[in-house]
Scaffold this motif. Structure first.
Motif, PDB file in Angstrom:
ATOM      1  N   THR A 184     -26.318 -25.543  -4.702  1.00 28.57           N
ATOM      2  CA  THR A 184     -25.198 -26.066  -4.198  1.00 28.57           C
ATOM      3  C   THR A 184     -23.979 -24.184  -4.439  1.00 28.57           C
ATOM      4  O   THR A 184     -24.950 -23.381  -4.757  1.00 28.57           O
ATOM      5  CB  THR A 184     -24.752 -26.910  -5.756  1.00 28.57           C
ATOM      6  N   GLU A 186     -22.243 -23.064  -6.751  1.00 24.30           N
ATOM      7  CA  GLU A 186     -22.656 -22.412  -7.887  1.00 24.30           C
ATOM      8  C   GLU A 186     -23.245 -21.667  -7.800  1.00 24.30           C
ATOM      9  O   GLU A 186     -23.062 -20.922  -8.707  1.00 24.30           O
ATOM     10  CB  GLU A 186     -21.495 -23.351  -8.498  1.00 24.30           C
ATOM     11  N   GLY A 187     -24.858 -21.921  -6.908  1.00 28.58           N
ATOM     12  CA  GLY A 187     -25.680 -21.246  -7.503  1.00 28.58           C
ATOM     13  C   GLY A 187     -26.454 -22.414  -8.062  1.00 28.58           C
ATOM     14  O   GLY A 187     -28.372 -21.889  -8.425  1.00 28.58           O
ATOM     15  N   THR A 188     -26.594 -23.346  -8.043  1.00 27.74           N
ATOM     16  CA  THR A 188     -27.508 -24.143  -9.595  1.00 27.74           C
ATOM     17  C   THR A 188     -28.273 -25.502  -8.411  1.00 27.74           C
ATOM     18  O   THR A 188     -27.890 -25.646  -7.339  1.00 27.74           O
ATOM     19  CB  THR A 188     -26.843 -25.395 -10.570  1.00 27.74           C
ATOM     20  N   LEU A 189     -29.218 -25.567  -8.977  1.00 27.66           N
ATOM     21  CA  LEU A 189     -29.833 -26.920  -8.213  1.00 27.66           C
ATOM     22  C   LEU A 189     -29.660 -27.633  -7.781  1.00 27.66           C
ATOM     23  O   LEU A 189     -28.813 -28.201  -8.866  1.00 27.66           O
ATOM     24  CB  LEU A 189     -31.515 -26.204  -8.198  1.00 27.66           C
ATOM     25  N   ASN A 190     -30.199 -28.611  -7.086  1.00 31.92           N
ATOM     26  CA  ASN A 190     -29.438 -29.798  -7.566  1.00 31.92           C
ATOM     27  C   ASN A 190     -30.835 -30.783  -6.956  1.00 31.92           C
ATOM     28  O   ASN A 190     -31.573 -30.818  -5.410  1.00 31.92           O
ATOM     29  CB  ASN A 190     -28.676 -30.288  -6.594  1.00 31.92           C
TER      30      ASN A 190
END
Lengths: 417, 244
Positions: A184, A186-190
């Motif tokens: 994402t 923000e740098g998180t995964l989805n």
């Protein structure tokens, strides 16, 4: 003698030795036809490549956040960050411009695709709007299954088109489910499950191993963003790109967050490279053709003068001036060039129409997947330019022999054996 | 290595006094500048659950069981097995720090001191210890770690962690660390640790199929409900949607 009389006499002189004239005309006609056919092939290649790139995903114009576009720099294959938040307003402004058929939003993604049996392959993907892409004339080269639906899918009903190499690596077919994992903003995964609606080819073998396309809404769900990476503008005519570029820049000027408006040509360095290569080949071939025509025509003209030394001496003896002799020989060359070019244009036209009617196919270009139809373009400039070039070349080729003929002494010429 | 340096190394272990079962509340600043709040629930060194707390991330977890990790996301029906390359840099760095037992698992190959900073070259005692090599810099005066460079078995730098401030110096609980994944080109990630509490952590939290224990976790703490960054939207479904 008036110029008209010189032209008439020159034509009669050509008619006196029909075999020699026919040979010269054949050389000139073949040269002209070669130029016409080569120009048609080059134009066909340029136009085909250009439209394939525009309607294969580039669009005529790209609108992206200026900072994101600058950060992308020369690495055009790197996906743009989803930096365009107010893209709907921008689109409204752009779709009101003349020549604009539609403006499609894209969200670029990179990540991993996983099949149900655990196979995992990295992908580059794009979230797009199928309805607008259809209006923009974008082509989907479907190999299996069906195209993406026009309407945005509801959550849980996400679908994707997989390029055939990617589908093969994952071992999936239309109707099966793959899970996409992406980062994402923000740098998180989805992760998102998508059903394979269809298998496509991008036309580029290397890209086929990694590419997928999904509806914009699904891509935004996966990336957890409402923004897009860029907007692609489709026009009703590629020739209107310059005008549309100026209009788009004017319409988007003065925004707090500046936007970069980029024409397709700046996003397709490959097109520029191919164009330069083909132009180089064309110039090289053209030079060879011109040199051959010059050599053949010069030879014919020199032979013609050598055979007519006594005739030239007689003309000089009855009062014809040196300039008139030279003008007569140059006029003969100009007639040869004009008539040969005319015949060559007809020959070239026939060759273009004949080759187009033959339905020939060419092997796929390097990196491409599908063979391409050979269709030669009719290039009016090549007909006119070829004719002018031939007349010019023949006149230039005649200058030296004509000057030599004009300088002949009357007594020597009359005694020439 | 002198006994004094050995003592310095042993005492610089971060989270040395942390309980085996704990909940850690933290956040990091995402690539787009938005704050990403997280919780890490740990049960021993082998089980860890990362729970994403922002509204847009609700229902999203990373479960680590031993060396394997899975992403659980509302949009995906089944857990997605994650390769180490996919591990989120901030969470992974912290999880790695929490698992680090310098005195127990490593031996110092060398130690160099320069301007009050002692840099240890550490090598894992067993092949299954992660990371296999660590370059560990410690402030000699305060006994606090300054910087850790996690390295591969081939001695290539993999991740850099800098300790910026401390929540509890005595228990070696950092307040802010900066992690940089050296194998990826991503920028440095600032991780802020908000709270660390020892508490019982049920085994069921780490069940990949049964989501009930995760769904029963207390709602995210108020500060964690940070405003989403411009242009972000919540995940579809605000609850964990693991299949029963």
């Amino acid at each position: 003698m008036s110029p008209l009389e010189i032209a008439r006499l020159a034509l009669r002189n050509l008619a006196r030795n029909r075999r020699r004239t026919a040979l010269s005309l054949a050389v000139v006609a073949a040269g002209t036809a070669a130029l016409v056919v080569t120009a048609g092939f080059v134009r066909f290649s340029f136009d085909g490549l250009r439209e394939a790139m525009i309607h294969g995903g580039l669009g005529h114009l790209e609108i992206a956040d200026a900072a994101a576009a600058a950060a992308r720099g020369a690495a055009l294959d790197r996906p743009a960050s989803p930096a365009l938040a107010d893209w709907r307003e921008v689109r409204r402004a752009l779709e009101a411009l003349p020549h604009v058929t539609a403006v499609g939003a894209n969200l670029h993604l990179m990540g991993l695709a996983q099949s149900a049996d655990g196979r995992s392959v990295s992908f580059v993907g794009v979230g797009a709007e199928p309805d607008r892409e259809r209006r923009m004339g974008f082509e989907v080269r479907l190999r299996e299954g069906s195209d993406l639906p026009a309407a945005a899918p509801a959550p849980g009903a996400d679908a994707a088109l997989l390029a055939r190499g990617l589908a093969e690596s994952l071992g999936v077919r239309a109707g099966e489910v793959v899970t996409l994992v992406a980062t994402t903003p923000e740098g998180t995964l989805n992760a998102l499950d998508v059903t394979v609606a269809g298998v496509v080819t991008t036309g580029v073998a290397e890209l086929d191993t990694r590419f997928l396309k999904l509806p914009l809404a699904s891509a935004q769900r996966l990336a957890q963003t409402d923004s897009v990476s860029n907007l692609l503008v489709g026009l009703d005519d590629t020739r209107a790109t310059g005008a549309a570029l100026a209009a788009a820049r004017a319409a988007l000027a003065g925004r707090a967050a500046p936007l970069a408006v980029t024409p397709w040509s700046e996003r397709a360095p490959f097109y520029g490279q191919v164009r330069d290569l083909y132009l180089g080949i064309f110039v090289f071939l053209g030079t060879i053709v011109v040199v051959l025509v010059v050599l053949a025509a010069s030879n014919t003209l020199v032979m013609s003068i050598l055979e007519r030394v006594r005739e030239i001496g007689t003309l000089r003896a009855i009062g014809t001036g040196r300039g008139q002799i030279a003008a007569l020989l140059v006029a003969e060359a100009a007639w040869l060039g004009a008539l040969g070019a005319l015949a060559g244009a007809a020959l070239g036209l026939g060759a273009v129409l004949g080759l187009n009617a033959a339905g020939l196919r060419m092997p796929p270009p390097p990196g491409a997947v599908d063979p391409i139809d050979l269709r030669l373009a009719l290039v009016p400039e090549a007909f006119a330019g070829g004719a002018l070039l031939m007349i010019l070349v023949l006149v230039l080729a005649a200058l030296l022999p004509a000057a030599r003929a004009a300088r002949l002494a009357i007594v020597d010429a009359l005694g020439h054996v | 290595m002198t006994p004094a340096l050995a003592r310095l190394l042993a005492a610089s272990d971060p989270f040395a006094a942390a309980p085996a079962e704990l909940r850690l509340e933290l956040s990091f600043v995402g690539a787009n500048g938005a704050e990403v709040p997280l919780e890490i629930w740990r049960r021993g060194d082998d089980l860890a659950l990362v729970r994403f707390l922002a509204e847009r991330d609700l229902g999203k977890y990373v479960v680590r069981r031993g060396k394997e990790a899975w992403l659980l996301a509302p949009g995906a029906k089944n857990p997605v097995r994650m390769s180490p390359a996919l591990a989120p840099a901030g969470g992974a760095a912290l999880d790695e720090l929490l698992s680090l037992r310098l005195a127990r698992d490593y031996r110092a190959v060398s130690a160099e001191e320069s301007r009050g900073v002692v840099t240890f070259e550490l090598e894992a005692l067993a092949p299954d210890v992660e990371p296999p090599r660590v370059r560990w810099a410690v402030d000699r005066t305060r006994g606090l770690p300054l910087r850790a460079e996690f390295r591969t078995a081939e001695d290539k730098p993999r991740r850099l962690v800098e300790f910026k401030s401390w929540q509890d110096e005595r228990k070696r609980v950092p307040a802010e660390i900066v992690a940089k994944d050296l194998l990826r080109t991503g920028s440095a990630l600032t991780v802020r640790i908000r709270a660390l509490e020892g508490r019982a952590v049920p085994q069921a939290l780490f069940d990949l199929q049964d989501a009930s224990a995760r769904e029963a976790l207390p709602p995210p703490p108020a500060p964690a409900a940070a405003a989403p960054a411009p242009g972000t939207v919540p995940s579809p479904g605000a609850k964990d949607q693991r299949p029963p």
